[in-house]
Design a protein around this motif. Sequence first.
Motif, mmCIF file in Angstrom:
data_model
loop_
_atom_site.group_PDB
_atom_site.id
_atom_site.type_symbol
_atom_site.label_atom_id
_atom_site.label_comp_id
_atom_site.label_asym_id
_atom_site.label_seq_id
_atom_site.Cartn_x
_atom_site.Cartn_y
_atom_site.Cartn_z
ATOM 1 N N SER A 298 2.404 9.115 -6.927
ATOM 2 C CA SER A 298 0.990 8.953 -7.619
ATOM 3 C C SER A 298 0.955 7.963 -8.706
ATOM 4 C CB SER A 298 0.492 10.424 -8.229
ATOM 5 O OG SER A 298 0.619 11.473 -7.428
ATOM 6 N N LEU A 299 2.075 7.749 -9.279
ATOM 7 C CA LEU A 299 1.919 6.473 -10.351
ATOM 8 C C LEU A 299 2.104 5.204 -9.536
ATOM 9 C CD1 LEU A 299 4.572 7.790 -13.070
ATOM 10 C CD2 LEU A 299 2.131 7.494 -13.288
ATOM 11 N N GLU A 300 2.739 5.321 -8.295
ATOM 12 C CA GLU A 300 2.778 4.122 -7.656
ATOM 13 C C GLU A 300 1.358 3.840 -7.126
ATOM 14 O OE1 GLU A 300 5.026 4.220 -3.464
ATOM 15 O OE2 GLU A 300 6.726 4.457 -4.959
ATOM 16 N N LEU A 301 0.878 4.962 -6.852
ATOM 17 C CA LEU A 301 -0.673 4.581 -6.315
ATOM 18 C C LEU A 301 -1.562 4.005 -7.098
ATOM 19 C CD1 LEU A 301 -1.233 7.830 -3.920
ATOM 20 C CD2 LEU A 301 -1.988 5.288 -3.278
ATOM 21 N N THR A 302 -1.365 4.391 -8.327
ATOM 22 C CA THR A 302 -2.355 3.934 -9.592
ATOM 23 C C THR A 302 -2.329 2.539 -9.642
ATOM 24 O OG1 THR A 302 -0.943 4.214 -11.264
ATOM 25 C CG2 THR A 302 -2.346 6.058 -10.645
ATOM 26 N N LYS A 303 -1.126 1.891 -9.330
ATOM 27 C CA LYS A 303 -0.594 0.265 -9.344
ATOM 28 C C LYS A 303 -1.297 -0.348 -8.406
ATOM 29 C CE LYS A 303 2.506 0.805 -12.793
ATOM 30 N NZ LYS A 303 1.695 1.882 -13.692
ATOM 31 N N LEU A 304 -1.682 0.200 -7.161
ATOM 32 C CA LEU A 304 -2.295 -0.705 -5.905
ATOM 33 C C LEU A 304 -3.908 -1.204 -6.258
ATOM 34 C CD1 LEU A 304 -0.895 1.621 -2.880
ATOM 35 C CD2 LEU A 304 -0.113 -0.311 -3.997
ATOM 36 N N GLU A 305 -3.989 -2.227 -6.111
ATOM 37 C CA GLU A 305 -5.324 -3.071 -6.209
ATOM 38 C C GLU A 305 -6.432 -2.039 -5.205
ATOM 39 O OE1 GLU A 305 -6.305 -5.971 -7.719
ATOM 40 O OE2 GLU A 305 -4.459 -6.289 -8.902
ATOM 41 N N THR A 306 -5.924 -1.929 -3.998
ATOM 42 C CA THR A 306 -7.026 -1.336 -3.181
ATOM 43 C C THR A 306 -6.199 -0.348 -2.225
ATOM 44 O OG1 THR A 306 -6.305 -3.246 -1.419
ATOM 45 C CG2 THR A 306 -8.350 -3.333 -2.843
ATOM 46 N N TRP A 307 -6.909 0.416 -1.760
ATOM 47 C CA TRP A 307 -6.187 1.523 -0.740
ATOM 48 C C TRP A 307 -6.951 1.375 0.626
ATOM 49 C CZ3 TRP A 307 -6.636 6.867 -3.696
ATOM 50 C CH2 TRP A 307 -5.919 6.721 -4.897
ATOM 51 N N ASP A 308 -6.049 1.222 1.497
ATOM 52 C CA ASP A 308 -6.496 0.905 2.931
ATOM 53 C C ASP A 308 -5.950 1.887 3.802
ATOM 54 O OD1 ASP A 308 -3.902 0.381 3.161
ATOM 55 O OD2 ASP A 308 -4.180 -1.848 3.640
ATOM 56 N N GLN A 309 -6.044 1.776 5.014
ATOM 57 C CA GLN A 309 -5.573 2.927 6.131
ATOM 58 C C GLN A 309 -3.766 3.125 5.927
ATOM 59 O OE1 GLN A 309 -7.386 0.270 6.850
ATOM 60 N NE2 GLN A 309 -8.507 0.395 8.748
ATOM 61 N N TRP A 310 -2.958 2.001 5.548
ATOM 62 C CA TRP A 310 -1.688 2.040 5.452
ATOM 63 C C TRP A 310 -1.568 3.018 4.143
ATOM 64 C CZ3 TRP A 310 2.118 1.975 8.443
ATOM 65 C CH2 TRP A 310 3.336 2.130 8.016
ATOM 66 N N THR A 311 -2.202 2.802 3.133
ATOM 67 C CA THR A 311 -2.058 3.651 1.917
ATOM 68 C C THR A 311 -2.348 5.078 2.203
ATOM 69 O OG1 THR A 311 -3.025 1.794 0.807
ATOM 70 C CG2 THR A 311 -2.955 4.159 -0.657
ATOM 71 N N TYR A 312 -3.486 5.593 2.924
ATOM 72 C CA TYR A 312 -3.948 6.792 3.502
ATOM 73 C C TYR A 312 -2.750 7.560 4.248
ATOM 74 C CZ TYR A 312 -8.359 5.543 1.596
ATOM 75 O OH TYR A 312 -9.192 5.061 0.678
ATOM 76 N N TYR A 313 -2.308 6.676 5.170
ATOM 77 C CA TYR A 313 -1.284 6.822 6.069
ATOM 78 C C TYR A 313 0.054 7.364 5.236
ATOM 79 C CZ TYR A 313 2.335 6.731 9.645
ATOM 80 O OH TYR A 313 3.398 6.886 10.639
ATOM 81 N N HIS A 314 0.682 6.436 4.481
ATOM 82 C CA HIS A 314 2.137 6.454 3.714
ATOM 83 C C HIS A 314 2.204 7.500 2.521
ATOM 84 C CE1 HIS A 314 5.772 4.533 2.707
ATOM 85 N NE2 HIS A 314 5.200 4.415 1.390
ATOM 86 N N TYR A 315 0.796 7.951 1.994
ATOM 87 C CA TYR A 315 0.769 8.915 1.123
ATOM 88 C C TYR A 315 0.188 10.214 1.419
ATOM 89 C CZ TYR A 315 2.057 4.762 -1.968
ATOM 90 O OH TYR A 315 2.748 3.719 -2.577
ATOM 91 N N SER A 316 0.861 11.231 0.724
ATOM 92 C CA SER A 316 0.196 12.564 0.937
ATOM 93 C C SER A 316 -1.191 12.726 0.397
ATOM 94 C CB SER A 316 1.032 13.599 0.591
ATOM 95 O OG SER A 316 1.158 13.836 -1.261
ATOM 96 N N ILE A 317 -1.960 13.761 0.669
ATOM 97 C CA ILE A 317 -2.901 14.143 0.168
ATOM 98 C C ILE A 317 -3.048 14.510 -1.273
ATOM 99 C CG2 ILE A 317 -3.565 16.512 1.006
ATOM 100 C CD1 ILE A 317 -6.195 13.573 1.019
ATOM 101 N N GLU A 318 -2.053 15.244 -1.615
ATOM 102 C CA GLU A 318 -1.761 15.477 -2.906
ATOM 103 C C GLU A 318 -1.693 14.362 -3.962
ATOM 104 O OE1 GLU A 318 0.547 19.202 -5.284
ATOM 105 O OE2 GLU A 318 1.446 18.406 -3.506
ATOM 106 N N GLN A 319 -0.667 13.526 -3.322
ATOM 107 C CA GLN A 319 -0.359 12.132 -4.272
ATOM 108 C C GLN A 319 -1.937 11.441 -4.227
ATOM 109 O OE1 GLN A 319 2.680 10.693 -1.618
ATOM 110 N NE2 GLN A 319 4.110 11.944 -2.532
#
Length: 166
Positions: free
Chosen positions: A62-83
């Motif tokens: 979840s901390l990793e996700l907060t550092k991403l500029e944008t979320w795309d399909q790969w982001t949704y695929y790579h991380y769990s819904i909870e994260q």
Amino acid sequence: MGFGINKIFASRRTFQVDWIPYKSNGTSTFGWFYLLHQQNRQFSAVKEYRFSNEEKRLIEKSLELTKLETWDQWTYYHYSIEQLEMAALVTDNVENLTAAKQQLPIQSKSDIAANGLDLMQWSGDKSGPWLKVWIEKMEKLIVYGELENDKELIKDWFKNEYHRHA
């Protein structure tokens, strides 16, 4: 004795954040995540506390996700819904994350219509590091909607691309 006192003061500073904007999601894990996010710190800052492997992974990802500029399909695929949901609470992401994740052509690598054995058969090569590279290429193209998850279409794509790069 001096070291112990320094450790206590350092630990107290760890908990000094602005809790006013905090909106609990009902889990203590989110509190730890929020704390670390507000201080722009890594999970290692609270490693002496007890966390299950699942909680540790949830907080770290979840901390990793907060550092991403944008979320795309790969982001949704790579991380769990909870994260995704946990990170969204502090990044003001208002997308329907469940819908974004469900709209993906595949949910995991096991959903891909072709596998490593197929790639080895189609290439005539033995297993090796090349296999991981090509599976990831295939996986990303499918997730981004650039390659349909159909075994024959994957075979055509792979044979064409593999022989061009071999």
